[in-house]
Write a protein that holds these residues in place. Sequence first.
Motif, PDB file in Angstrom:
ATOM      1  N   GLY A  81       5.139 -25.754 -27.998  1.00  0.00           N
ATOM      2  CA  GLY A  81       5.140 -26.178 -27.397  1.00  0.00           C
ATOM      3  C   GLY A  81       6.022 -23.963 -27.586  1.00  0.00           C
ATOM      4  N   THR A 124       3.958 -24.995 -19.390  1.00  0.00           N
ATOM      5  CA  THR A 124       3.511 -26.037 -19.701  1.00  0.00           C
ATOM      6  C   THR A 124       2.162 -25.931 -18.929  1.00  0.00           C
ATOM      7  N   LEU A 148       7.675 -31.915 -29.792  1.00  0.00           N
ATOM      8  CA  LEU A 148       7.434 -31.521 -28.764  1.00  0.00           C
ATOM      9  C   LEU A 148       8.342 -30.213 -28.214  1.00  0.00           C
ATOM     10  N   SER A 149       8.741 -29.337 -27.697  1.00  0.00           N
ATOM     11  CA  SER A 149       9.414 -28.630 -26.909  1.00  0.00           C
ATOM     12  C   SER A 149       8.803 -28.019 -26.031  1.00  0.00           C
ATOM     13  N   LEU A 184       3.581 -32.037 -17.781  1.00  0.00           N
ATOM     14  CA  LEU A 184       4.580 -32.491 -18.429  1.00  0.00           C
ATOM     15  C   LEU A 184       4.032 -33.614 -19.509  1.00  0.00           C
ATOM     16  N   LEU A 188       1.679 -34.883 -22.439  1.00  0.00           N
ATOM     17  CA  LEU A 188       2.057 -36.032 -23.145  1.00  0.00           C
ATOM     18  C   LEU A 188       0.761 -36.615 -23.496  1.00  0.00           C
ATOM     19  N   TYR A 202       9.910 -35.928 -28.232  1.00  0.00           N
ATOM     20  CA  TYR A 202      10.000 -34.688 -27.107  1.00  0.00           C
ATOM     21  C   TYR A 202      11.344 -33.959 -27.384  1.00  0.00           C
ATOM     22  N   ALA A 230      11.611 -36.593 -18.262  1.00  0.00           N
ATOM     23  CA  ALA A 230      10.809 -36.590 -19.380  1.00  0.00           C
ATOM     24  C   ALA A 230      11.780 -37.751 -19.783  1.00  0.00           C
ATOM     25  N   LEU A 242      12.995 -39.848 -26.212  1.00  0.00           N
ATOM     26  CA  LEU A 242      13.337 -38.439 -26.104  1.00  0.00           C
ATOM     27  C   LEU A 242      14.227 -37.612 -27.165  1.00  0.00           C
TER      28      LEU A 242
END
Length: 291
Positions: A81, A124, A148-149, A184, A188, A202, A230, A242
């Motif tokens: 990320g 992204t 993931l960031s 996003l 994913l 995430y 998200a 999350l």
Amino acid sequence: MKKNKNLDSAPWIWRSVSTIAILSTLLLLFGFGYAIKDVIFPQGDSTLNDRQNSAGSSQEAQKGSNQAIVEDGKIRMAVIGDSLARGTGDDEGLGFVRRAGNLLKDKGYDVQVLNNLGVNGLRTDALLSKLDEQGVKYVLQQSNFIMLSIGANDLFQGGQVLQGEDPPTAEKLAAALPETSKRLQEILKKVKEINPNAHIAYIGLYNPFGNVKELEKPGNAVVAAWNDAALSILNNEDKMTLVPTFDLFENHLDEYLSSDHFHPNGQGYQQIAVRIAQEYQGNTPAEGSVK
């Protein structure tokens, strides 16, 4: 009368010549037949076939390897990320990845941090392209816990609003949400295609401008909308969670942000790491623990 030796040897010479001619003809016919066989029944390049067979064997071995990685009791962590994934702002250089790994080790887990694939300023759209790189795919395939960031640079332009730019309005921030959240979802999906066995966490967004008057309300609104979007994506997938961070920073920005007023400092990353470790233990209690 003496015999002529040349005449006596003539029959042997002709026999030898005839034999050689016959052998040459047979060899020519054999070569012609072999060539015709290749035309009628092509076998392909044996070297290429060997490479293809080897590649097939490698793929099968890779599948088996991935399965073993998930089930061997070790947590193999990787992160991908933006600059938060990289750990920018942490004066100890650990970021939330190594800090989370250390916390899980303290809980008795066998942990290995494979690689940090974070890139400063990543958005992204760039991450979608990066996921096509073979080196990135390899690292993710070897992991069973992927963090993931992404998203903060899409919404906040990496904190550039604090460098003399006009602060964005709530409408401008909200306008970036639909396309960014769509990307996003694609990210994913692609990560899961690369490694369907891994647990994916995430890292949710916080508002780094919560104590800036012009940005507090619009920032809070867009971050809340982003995290909700998200969460709705993650809830539709298995092995995805999350990790919320908004509440961690909401009333502690001066304490948990670095001097750039955008990235966490060591304490801020430690708080995120604690939340990651809690999420992992809560969602995958049977994976990774040392018996």
